[in-house]
Scaffold this active site. Structure first.
Site, PDB file in Angstrom:
ATOM      1  N   THR A  42      44.732  45.660  33.491  1.00 20.46           N
ATOM      2  CA  THR A  42      43.841  45.477  32.347  1.00 20.46           C
ATOM      3  C   THR A  42      42.629  46.391  32.565  1.00 20.46           C
ATOM      4  OG1 THR A  42      42.744  43.602  33.405  1.00 20.46           O
ATOM      5  CG2 THR A  42      44.612  43.095  31.953  1.00 20.46           C
ATOM      6  N   VAL A  44      39.173  46.321  32.432  1.00 20.86           N
ATOM      7  CA  VAL A  44      38.023  45.980  33.278  1.00 20.86           C
ATOM      8  C   VAL A  44      38.472  45.705  34.711  1.00 20.86           C
ATOM      9  CG1 VAL A  44      36.064  44.419  33.611  1.00 20.86           C
ATOM     10  CG2 VAL A  44      36.702  45.129  31.300  1.00 20.86           C
ATOM     11  N   CYS A  45      39.583  45.015  34.883  1.00 20.40           N
ATOM     12  CA  CYS A  45      40.080  44.723  36.229  1.00 20.40           C
ATOM     13  C   CYS A  45      40.427  46.015  36.971  1.00 20.40           C
ATOM     14  CB  CYS A  45      41.305  43.814  36.173  1.00 20.40           C
ATOM     15  SG  CYS A  45      40.955  42.175  35.510  1.00 20.40           S
ATOM     16  N   THR A  46      41.009  46.964  36.271  1.00 23.81           N
ATOM     17  CA  THR A  46      41.362  48.234  36.887  1.00 23.81           C
ATOM     18  C   THR A  46      40.103  48.963  37.350  1.00 23.81           C
ATOM     19  OG1 THR A  46      43.381  48.388  35.569  1.00 23.81           O
ATOM     20  CG2 THR A  46      42.538  50.444  36.518  1.00 23.81           C
ATOM     21  N   LEU A  49      38.558  46.917  40.471  1.00 22.40           N
ATOM     22  CA  LEU A  49      39.256  47.060  41.746  1.00 22.40           C
ATOM     23  C   LEU A  49      39.222  48.494  42.246  1.00 22.40           C
ATOM     24  CD1 LEU A  49      42.241  44.554  41.495  1.00 22.40           C
ATOM     25  CD2 LEU A  49      39.885  44.182  42.232  1.00 22.40           C
TER      26      LEU A  49
END
Length: 151
Positions: A42, A44-46, A49
């Site tokens: 996704t 924002v998660c990408t 991280l």
């Protein structure tokens, strides 16, 4: 349940990338940056991280281990980690029990973007739970918090 700063961090045993399971207890004696994120691949998660992966040397210099947890399975995590070259484990909390224990589940049962810093004695020293989850805590903030911990 909502975990607070100063409380003992609950241990867990979750399957993860690298073909093994991980426990919090195995990192006793070193700090842990425990990252709960909503989902693999996704936007924002990408970004989040990848930023932590780019900052791994800063975390390592403070003897801190990054562990990232979401509800996807290990197969999903392996694909996500492989695509981006994450050098820290992604752990699969498919039943969301660990997210529940750490108080990161939102009202509809979806994990909120959250970060905990746990010291070498297993005590929570920093906790941030996002309300909307569209932003994340920057590496610089987490490094500042780690630097406050006694050596």
């Amino acid at each position: 349940m909502s975990l607070s700063v100063g409380e003992a961090a609950p241990d867990f045993d979750l399957p993860g990338t690298g073909g093994r399971s991980y426990t919090l207890a195995e990192f006793a004696g070193k700090s842990v940056v425990l990252v709960f994120y909503p989902g693999d691949d996704t936007p924002v998660c990408t970004k989040q991280l990848n930023s932590y992966n780019d900052g791994l040397e800063q975390f390592a210099n403070l003897d801190a281990q990054v562990l990232a947890i979401s509800a996807q399975d290990v197969t999903s995590h392996e694909g996500f980690a492989g695509k981006h070259g994450f050098a820290f484990p992604l752990l699969a909390d498919v039943d969301k029990s660990v997210a529940g224990t750490y108080g990161t589940l939102g009202p509809l049962g979806f994990p909120r973007r959250s970060v905990f810093i746990i010291d070498g004695d297993g005590i929570v020293r920093y906790a941030h739970r996002a309300i909307a989850g569209l932003t994340y805590r920057p590496v610089s903030e987490l490094v500042d918090e780690l630097e406050k911990l006694p050596s």
